[in-house]
Each structure stands twice: as C-alpha cells, then as structure tokens.
Design a protein around this motif. Structure first.
Motif, PDB file in Angstrom:
ATOM      1  N   ARG A 270       0.820  -1.208   0.000  1.00  0.00           N
ATOM      2  CA  ARG A 270       0.000   0.000   0.000  1.00  0.00           C
ATOM      3  C   ARG A 270       0.852   1.254   0.000  1.00  0.00           C
ATOM      4  N   GLN A 271       1.925   1.202   0.785  1.00  0.00           N
ATOM      5  CA  GLN A 271       2.787   2.375   0.831  1.00  0.00           C
ATOM      6  C   GLN A 271       3.444   2.608  -0.532  1.00  0.00           C
ATOM      7  N   VAL A 272       3.858   1.519  -1.170  1.00  0.00           N
ATOM      8  CA  VAL A 272       4.510   1.637  -2.475  1.00  0.00           C
ATOM      9  C   VAL A 272       3.511   2.145  -3.516  1.00  0.00           C
ATOM     10  N   ARG A 273       2.332   1.567  -3.497  1.00  0.00           N
ATOM     11  CA  ARG A 273       1.285   2.031  -4.416  1.00  0.00           C
ATOM     12  C   ARG A 273       1.008   3.516  -4.217  1.00  0.00           C
ATOM     13  N   GLY A 274       0.980   3.932  -2.977  1.00  0.00           N
ATOM     14  CA  GLY A 274       0.741   5.335  -2.678  1.00  0.00           C
ATOM     15  C   GLY A 274       1.801   6.236  -3.274  1.00  0.00           C
ATOM     16  N   PRO A 286       2.588  11.439 -19.692  1.00  0.00           N
ATOM     17  CA  PRO A 286       2.989  10.070 -19.361  1.00  0.00           C
ATOM     18  C   PRO A 286       4.363  10.026 -18.696  1.00  0.00           C
ATOM     19  N   VAL A 287       4.488   9.162 -17.718  1.00  0.00           N
ATOM     20  CA  VAL A 287       5.705   9.084 -16.912  1.00  0.00           C
ATOM     21  C   VAL A 287       6.498   7.833 -17.279  1.00  0.00           C
ATOM     22  N   PRO A 288       7.782   7.991 -17.582  1.00  0.00           N
ATOM     23  CA  PRO A 288       8.634   6.829 -17.879  1.00  0.00           C
ATOM     24  C   PRO A 288       8.808   5.936 -16.647  1.00  0.00           C
ATOM     25  N   GLN A 289       8.880   4.664 -16.890  1.00  0.00           N
ATOM     26  CA  GLN A 289       9.075   3.716 -15.798  1.00  0.00           C
ATOM     27  C   GLN A 289      10.284   4.062 -14.934  1.00  0.00           C
ATOM     28  N   ALA A 290      11.327   4.586 -15.574  1.00  0.00           N
ATOM     29  CA  ALA A 290      12.545   4.921 -14.827  1.00  0.00           C
ATOM     30  C   ALA A 290      12.252   5.929 -13.716  1.00  0.00           C
ATOM     31  N   VAL A 291      11.315   6.822 -13.979  1.00  0.00           N
ATOM     32  CA  VAL A 291      10.945   7.806 -12.952  1.00  0.00           C
ATOM     33  C   VAL A 291      10.196   7.129 -11.809  1.00  0.00           C
ATOM     34  N   LEU A 292       9.294   6.224 -12.176  1.00  0.00           N
ATOM     35  CA  LEU A 292       8.550   5.493 -11.143  1.00  0.00           C
ATOM     36  C   LEU A 292       9.482   4.620 -10.317  1.00  0.00           C
ATOM     37  N   ASP A 293      10.498   4.109 -10.943  1.00  0.00           N
ATOM     38  CA  ASP A 293      11.429   3.215 -10.249  1.00  0.00           C
ATOM     39  C   ASP A 293      12.098   3.887  -9.066  1.00  0.00           C
ATOM     40  N   ARG A 294      12.143   5.201  -9.087  1.00  0.00           N
ATOM     41  CA  ARG A 294      12.848   5.898  -8.008  1.00  0.00           C
ATOM     42  C   ARG A 294      12.046   5.959  -6.715  1.00  0.00           C
ATOM     43  N   VAL A 295      10.774   5.622  -6.739  1.00  0.00           N
ATOM     44  CA  VAL A 295       9.991   5.751  -5.506  1.00  0.00           C
ATOM     45  C   VAL A 295      10.235   4.610  -4.521  1.00  0.00           C
ATOM     46  N   TRP A 296      10.792   3.501  -4.997  1.00  0.00           N
ATOM     47  CA  TRP A 296      10.971   2.356  -4.087  1.00  0.00           C
ATOM     48  C   TRP A 296      12.181   1.541  -4.530  1.00  0.00           C
ATOM     49  N   GLU A 298      13.130  -1.635  -3.682  1.00  0.00           N
ATOM     50  CA  GLU A 298      13.041  -3.075  -3.872  1.00  0.00           C
ATOM     51  C   GLU A 298      12.258  -3.398  -5.148  1.00  0.00           C
ATOM     52  N   PRO A 299      12.906  -3.970  -6.166  1.00  0.00           N
ATOM     53  CA  PRO A 299      12.311  -4.117  -7.492  1.00  0.00           C
ATOM     54  C   PRO A 299      11.118  -5.072  -7.548  1.00  0.00           C
ATOM     55  N   VAL A 300      11.145  -6.149  -6.787  1.00  0.00           N
ATOM     56  CA  VAL A 300      10.046  -7.106  -6.864  1.00  0.00           C
ATOM     57  C   VAL A 300       8.755  -6.479  -6.336  1.00  0.00           C
ATOM     58  N   ARG A 302       8.170  -3.364  -5.945  1.00  0.00           N
ATOM     59  CA  ARG A 302       7.843  -2.202  -6.770  1.00  0.00           C
ATOM     60  C   ARG A 302       7.031  -2.637  -7.988  1.00  0.00           C
ATOM     61  N   ALA A 303       7.470  -3.698  -8.626  1.00  0.00           N
ATOM     62  CA  ALA A 303       6.778  -4.203  -9.814  1.00  0.00           C
ATOM     63  C   ALA A 303       5.391  -4.730  -9.445  1.00  0.00           C
ATOM     64  N   ARG A 304       5.330  -5.409  -8.315  1.00  0.00           N
ATOM     65  CA  ARG A 304       4.038  -5.944  -7.884  1.00  0.00           C
ATOM     66  C   ARG A 304       3.046  -4.816  -7.613  1.00  0.00           C
ATOM     67  N   ALA A 305       3.534  -3.768  -6.987  1.00  0.00           N
ATOM     68  CA  ALA A 305       2.661  -2.627  -6.683  1.00  0.00           C
ATOM     69  C   ALA A 305       2.154  -1.974  -7.966  1.00  0.00           C
ATOM     70  N   LEU A 306       3.048  -1.777  -8.922  1.00  0.00           N
ATOM     71  CA  LEU A 306       2.654  -1.147 -10.190  1.00  0.00           C
ATOM     72  C   LEU A 306       1.665  -2.031 -10.948  1.00  0.00           C
ATOM     73  N   ASP A 307       1.958  -3.317 -10.989  1.00  0.00           N
ATOM     74  CA  ASP A 307       1.034  -4.257 -11.641  1.00  0.00           C
ATOM     75  C   ASP A 307      -0.340  -4.200 -10.987  1.00  0.00           C
ATOM     76  N   GLY A 308      -0.329  -4.115  -9.675  1.00  0.00           N
ATOM     77  CA  GLY A 308      -1.588  -4.061  -8.944  1.00  0.00           C
ATOM     78  C   GLY A 308      -2.392  -2.819  -9.307  1.00  0.00           C
ATOM     79  N   LEU A 309      -1.711  -1.705  -9.418  1.00  0.00           N
ATOM     80  CA  LEU A 309      -2.391  -0.456  -9.786  1.00  0.00           C
ATOM     81  C   LEU A 309      -2.993  -0.559 -11.182  1.00  0.00           C
TER      82      LEU A 309
END
Length: 328
Positions: A270-274, A286-296, A298-300, A302-309
């Motif tokens: 939830r925190q990552v999604r937030g 539109p935001v490049p994934q590289a920018v989103l990658d900076r919020v968290w 831990e890659p696994v 992070r990916a799960r949170a983005l997929d969930g969204l």
DNA sequence: CATCCGTGGCG
DNA sequence: TCGCCAAGGAT
C-alpha cells in the motif's frame, strides 16, 4: 450549530421494527419491550443533543442534494472530516452533477481525489456517476437496492444516502453508531471487529417508526459517536445519555476478546502504491518507468505494486514503458 | 470471514 | 516515536 434539515421525501421500505421475532414465544419478561422504551429515551435525548451540537457540514446543508451527500459518503469512508472538507468543495464545484463527472476521464477523478487515500474510491465514484447517468437519468437513485448496485456503495453507504438524502427509514450502521450501541445498550467498550447479525438486529429494533425521526436518529447517533462517544477519551460528561449508558453504569469494563487488529503500513504494498500514484497524480504527461522506479528500492515489490495499480484500473500502461492515470 | 486497499494527525 | 484511529467496500 445548525439543525440540518431533511427533504420531506419519505418511505418505509425497511420492515417495521418488529413486534419482533420473539413475539410468538410468549416470553414473560420482555427484553424487547425494555429496549423499546429505552429506545424512545435514546431517540429523544440524542436528537435534542444533535439539534444543539451538530456540526455545520456542507453535505448537511439543504442545498447539498443527493449527489453532495453521496460524494461526501464516498470520501468519508475511512477518511476524517477535516481532510474531506476542502476536496469535497472542489469536487462539487467542478462536478456539480453526476453527469459532469461521468463525462471526465476516470484518471481525472483519481487526480482530484488528491491525498484522501484509498484512491479506488475515486474510481468507483466515477463509475457510480457513469451508472447513474446511464441507468438513472442522471439522478442519484432513491431506492436502497438501486444504490447498493452502484460501484463503491455497500450496505452502509446505501443506507446513509437513502436516509440522509431522501429521509428514508434505514438502520445506518457505521463505526460510530456501532460503538454507541455497543456501549449504551450492550454494555461493552467496543463492537466486534466485523458487523454481526446481532448488531443489525439491535439497530433495526431501535429504529424509530417514523421515517423522518429515523433519519434524524441515524444522523444524531452517528454524530454522537464522532464527537462524544469516541473510540478513545470518550466524553461522558457531555453525553446526553450517560445516565442510561450500560457500559458506563457497569463501570466501563475494558474491552475483552481479540485485540482490534491494527493496520500496519510501513513497508507494505500500500505504501509503495501510494508513492507511485502520487507521482502520477502530479504528472500531466505520461511518466517513464525509470521515474517510477525511483519511488521504491526493492524491485520485486515495486513491480508488484505497479502491476496491482494497473490491474485495479488506477494506472494505464502505454507502449514504450510509459504510465499515466487512466484515460478510459 | 479475513485481508487488502492510503494517508495523516494525535496522544 | 509510534501505534491507533478515521462516515467501508470488494473479494
């Protein structure tokens, strides 16, 4: 300070409070009868208190309309009044009718939701506006069952809208009312974790016969729980029914049974999604994934949170590793 | 029925 | 500081 008014519209679609199920057993001592007479005292005292102490909230003003009531109920699901107020005002200004919101991209609802939390509510409110526009001619439906069929509306919200907006007779069982009944009638500090059949039965048995009074009781008992009979530091000195409160009369015995489950947050999806959604809300391209990658880090996760969204429809993936709030 | 779903303020 | 809490709903 104001005495909020309710539209005269009324109906009694909820079964009468019942001579009740036990009527045919011929039980000599009559617990329901005492609940009934206690009920009248509670109604009178709590409603009087409400008339003198109710907060002047925008969704209680006569001009708020059913849409205003409905928007407020969505926003107030798990979010405090103080944080809802400014967003509510902007929302109603921008989308004064359901059809106005229905025309927008869902992502605009998510953006306007800001930091109220649980942004799926914004998506559902948008979905409800679309359904109202398509199925109900743009007017918030009046029937409990129709309300319940809308996305994001459950038992509580359907009863709340029907009661507050249309003056109907429903048991409106939110966390405040549940706590008030648990203390005043049942004599325990807190209600069970999940709403039980016994609580619904009690709430129905305590419902005033008259629709208008029932609607007033619903608002008043909820306000009492919010302002006086609070979860912590209850203010019995200001409580209009302190002399009748079973819990207080029993010496305020502490809560027994399973601890009320806390909600851990740090480090959760939830925190990552937030964090991800916060970036997308602020972006207007539109935001490049590289920018989103900076919020968290831990890659696994992070990916799960983005997929969930994305799966929830809160984020729209575009070709080329770009992301934005949903346009459709 | 238990879990998941955000966020911020307060004691 | 940090756990608790705030007008729930969907699965």
């Amino acid at each position: 300070m104001t005495a909020p008014t309710l539209p005269p519209h009324s109906s009694s679609d909820t079964p009468a409070p019942a001579t009740d199920a036990r009527a045919d057993t011929g039980t000599p001592a009559d617990p329901e009868a005492s609940v009934s007479s206690l009920g009248r005292i509670l109604h009178t005292q709590v409603i009087s208190w409400y008339d003198a102490n109710a907060r002047d909230l925008p969704w209680r003003r006569p001009d708020a309309g059913a849409w205003g009531v409905m928007v407020s109920e969505f926003m107030l699901q798990q979010t405090p009044v103080s944080r809802v107020l400014p967003v509510y005002e902007q929302w109603l200004e921008r989308w004064p009718r359901p059809a106005d919101l229905a025309k927008e991209a869902p992502g605009e609802a998510v953006r306007a939701w800001g930091r109220l939390g649980y942004p799926r509510r914004a998506l559902r409110l948008h979905g409800a506006a679309v359904a109202i526009t398509e199925r109900h001619g743009g007017d918030v439906p009046t029937e409990h069952a129709q309300l319940l069929a809308l996305p994001g509306i459950g038992e509580y919200t359907a009863a709340a809208v029907a009661s507050f907006a249309y003056g109907q007779r429903h048991a409106v069982l939110d966390t405040n009312v549940r706590r008030v009944l648990a203390r005043a009638v049942t004599g325990v500090q807190y209600p069970p974790n999940a709403t039980t059949a016994a609580e619904r039965r009690l709430a129905r048995a305590l419902l005033p016969e008259d629709a208008r009074t029932a609607a007033r009781w619903a608002a008043a008992s909820m306000e009492l729980g919010a302002l006086v009979c609070t979860a912590k530091n209850e203010a019995c000195g200001r409580c209009p029914i302190a002399e009748h409160c079973a819990w207080r009369l029993a010496g305020k015995p502490p809560h027994e049974g399973p601890p009320r489950r806390g909600q851990t947050y740090a480090g959760t999806d939830r925190q990552v999604r937030g964090k991800l959604l916060a970036v997308l809300r602020e972006a207007h391209a539109p935001v490049p994934q590289a920018v989103l990658d900076r919020v968290w880090h831990e890659p696994v996760q992070r990916a799960r949170a983005l997929d969930g969204l994305v799966a929830d429809g809160l984020v729209e993936p575009l070709p080329g590793g770009l992301y934005r709030l949903p346009l459709t």
